[in-house]
Design an enzyme around this catalytic site. Structure first.
Site, short mmCIF file in Angstrom:
data_model
loop_
_atom_site.label_atom_id
_atom_site.label_comp_id
_atom_site.label_asym_id
_atom_site.label_seq_id
_atom_site.Cartn_x
_atom_site.Cartn_y
_atom_site.Cartn_z
N ASP A 1 -2.02 -9.97 2.35
CA ASP A 1 -1.47 -8.62 2.43
C ASP A 1 -2.27 -7.71 3.37
O ASP A 1 -3.50 -7.63 3.27
CB ASP A 1 -1.47 -8.01 1.02
N GLU B 1 -0.39 -10.49 7.09
CA GLU B 1 0.49 -9.36 7.43
C GLU B 1 -0.33 -8.39 8.27
O GLU B 1 -1.31 -7.84 7.78
CB GLU B 1 0.96 -8.68 6.14
C1 NOJ Z 1 1.74 -4.14 2.10
C2 NOJ Z 1 2.70 -4.50 1.01
O1 NOJ Z 1 3.76 -5.22 1.55
C3 NOJ Z 1 3.14 -3.20 0.35
O2 NOJ Z 1 4.17 -3.40 -0.57
C4 NOJ Z 1 1.93 -2.58 -0.31
O3 NOJ Z 1 2.28 -1.32 -0.83
C5 NOJ Z 1 0.80 -2.39 0.69
N1 NOJ Z 1 0.57 -3.56 1.51
C6 NOJ Z 1 -0.49 -2.08 -0.02
O4 NOJ Z 1 -0.99 -3.24 -0.62
#
Ligand code: NOJ
Length: 516
Positions: A201, A271
């Site tokens: 993430d 990501e």
């Molecule tokens: C990216 C995630 O996809 C999202 O849903 C989340 O709120 C943020 N990162 C924080 O972890």
């Protein structure tokens, strides 16, 4: 024959666990629920699933705020439930990826609880703590993605701590080697469990700099437009190499890669994002030798949709940077942005009344690009964004903060509808579901769509079966830059054994393929 690894050409189905299938009538999706629906996913013809975070968490950001990385939130099930899910997924030929949130934990994580107590404790240096400036303000101008300051005051330590998202999501201090060791342990734990990969993430928000930190600079391209997302102050700044994308992050990438490489065939997909034009550069740096295998790219997830020309520009940039590799993963929808079905209708000037042909075309397009692609649950059914959720029923903290001007992300997170004739569309037997069921989705119930020969689900499934047999898609990751008129995207996919011309026509909303 293909020398490529599974993840280099994978079509990955993203499961937003909380909204997939409830098995115990509490109104919230769970692991047993997923297990009971795995055939639906594998019959679609995808290669892998990615499940949103299911670790112990107070759920302030619905799992992206972890309080125990080695256990499962009771509302989602148990480690035993997860084992059963994994075994069944593997028996159906599906790889399984879990979502590891490394940049920050929940403030309820025991290490933050300890860290916040004093400047002298065994975890005092596990998060980013700073003294106030002489005038009492925090030392940098950093803002949180979800609104307000990125620094919050902790009265026990008389210091500020950093959080790039909610104040209940404190950022780990990745300049502390013990934090890196901790994430190695977490990675070993889940790989030992048998998972095939991680979606990591928001890795660009990992903070590894030591003080003094650099201020963000004003974004010269910022325009306050009529669009609510663009008005948020966060976008008035440029963040790279100051608040975000700090160079030390790559120590994390390298450590995770070493762990992954000590197992067979495991996959790390980060990501990542960067300021303005820099997303591809950032992705490139994350995927250098010895770092992550691939990055998940945001460019086709543009909040207000993209024209054909904009899509072309994005894809061309990807081809320019990543041709001949599987280092990039594209997606048109996920749990963070309005569903492509709704947001793409206007910019693509779509005349297709029910949007079905457009949705299918987008699914096919992303499946034909180099690298992997992520399909978000409901895309295979043509789900719309649910924009009539009453304000008092909103759950996303970002939406709650800025509603009604900005609704947040609940619009794309409503539960799956399985059978329109059952209570809550077959998602749950509870009296109330955590988010309301989208009324329009009742006409697109999954099990009913499976039975209709002309449904998006079936058309896409036939397409994926065909795709698996094309050497140009599965034996190489090579494509030409894009051509075609303003309403077309045309390119060739090339492997040793086959060259396939792929044409996506946004006038007729059809895709055609020709071997040349
Ligand atoms: C990216 C995630 O996809 C999202 O849903 C989340 O709120 C943020 N990162 C924080 O972890």
């Amino acid at each position: 024959m293909s020398q490529l690894k599974w993840w280099e050409t994978a079509i990955i189905y993203q499961i937003y666990l909380r909204s997939f299938q409830d098995s115990n009538a509490d109104g919230v999706g769970d692991l047993q629920g997923i297990t009971s629906r795995l055939e639906y996913i594998s019959n679609l013809g995808v290669d892998a699933i990615w499940i949103s975070p299911f670790f112990k968490s107070p759920q302030n950001d619905f799992g992206y705020d972890v309080s125990d990385y080695f256990d499962i939130a009771p509302e989602y099930g148990s480690l035993d439930d997860f084992k059963k899910l994994l075994i069944k997924a593997h028996s159906l030929g599906l790889k399984l990826m879990v979502d590891i949130v490394a940049a920050h934990s929940s403030s309820e994580h025991p290490y933050f609880q300890e860290s916040r107590q004093s400047k002298e404790n065994s975890k005092s240096d596990w998060y980013h703590w700073v003294d106030p400036m002489p005038d009492g303000t925090p030392p940098t101008n950093w803002l949180s993605f979800f609104g307000g300051n990125a620094w919050s005051w902790e009265p026990q330590r008389q210091q500020y701590y950093l959080h790039n998202f909610l104040s209940s999501q404190p950022n780990f201090n990745f300049s502390n080697p013990h934090v890196l060791d901790y994430f190695e342990k977490i990675a070993h734990f889940w790989f030992d469990f048998g998972v095939d990969g991680f979606r990591l993430d928001a890795v660009h928000t990992i903070n590894s700099d030591k003080p003094p930190y650099k201020d963000n600079i004003p974004n010269p391209n910022f325009k306050t437009g009529p669009l609510p997302l663009d008005q948020q102050p966060f976008f008035r700044q440029l963040h790279d190499f100051a608040q975000l994308n700090q160079p030390g992050i790559q120590e994390f990438s390298a450590r995770m890669r070493r762990v992954a490489d000590s197992y067979e065939d495991r996959f790390l997909m980060g990501e990542v994002d960067g300021d303005n034009e820099d997303a591809m550069k950032v992705s490139k740096s994350f995927t250098q030798e010895g770092r992550l295998h691939a990055t998940y790219n945001f460019d086709l997830l543009e909040w207000y949709g993209l024209t054909v020309c904009e899509m072309k520009e994005i894809i061309n940039k990807a081809v320019g940077t990543f041709n001949n590799s599987g280092k990039l993963c594209f997606a048109f929808s996920n749990h963070d942005v309005p569903r492509s079905f709704s947001r793409q209708l206007a910019p693509l000037n779509v005349k297709d009344v029910d949007g079905k042909s457009m949705q299918l075309l987008l699914l096919k397009l992303e499946s034909c690009l180099i690298g992997s692609a992520c399909i978000y649950q409901g895309e295979e059914l043509g789900y719309e964004d649910v924009r009539d959720i009453p304000i008092h029923q909103l759950k996303d903290p970002w939406g709650i903060e800025f509603a009604p001007i900005f609704p947040g992300r609940d619009t794309c997170r409503t539960p799956m509808v399985w059978d329109a004739d059952l209570k809550n569309g077959g998602f749950s037997e509870a009296n109330e579901t955590w988010l309301p069921i989208g009324k329009k989705h009742l006409k697109k119930a999954a099990l009913q769509e499976v039975k209709r020969s002309d449904s998006i689900y079936n058309s896409f499934s036939h397409f994926l079966m065909w795709r698996k047999k094309q050497p140009a898609f599965v034996e190489a990751n090579r494509m030409t830059t894009l051509s075609g008129n303003q309403r077309q995207i045309i390119f060739d996919r090339i492997s040793e054994r086959q060259t396939l011309r792929c044409c996506f026509d946004f006038e007729s909303l059809t895709a055609s393929f020709e071997e040349i």
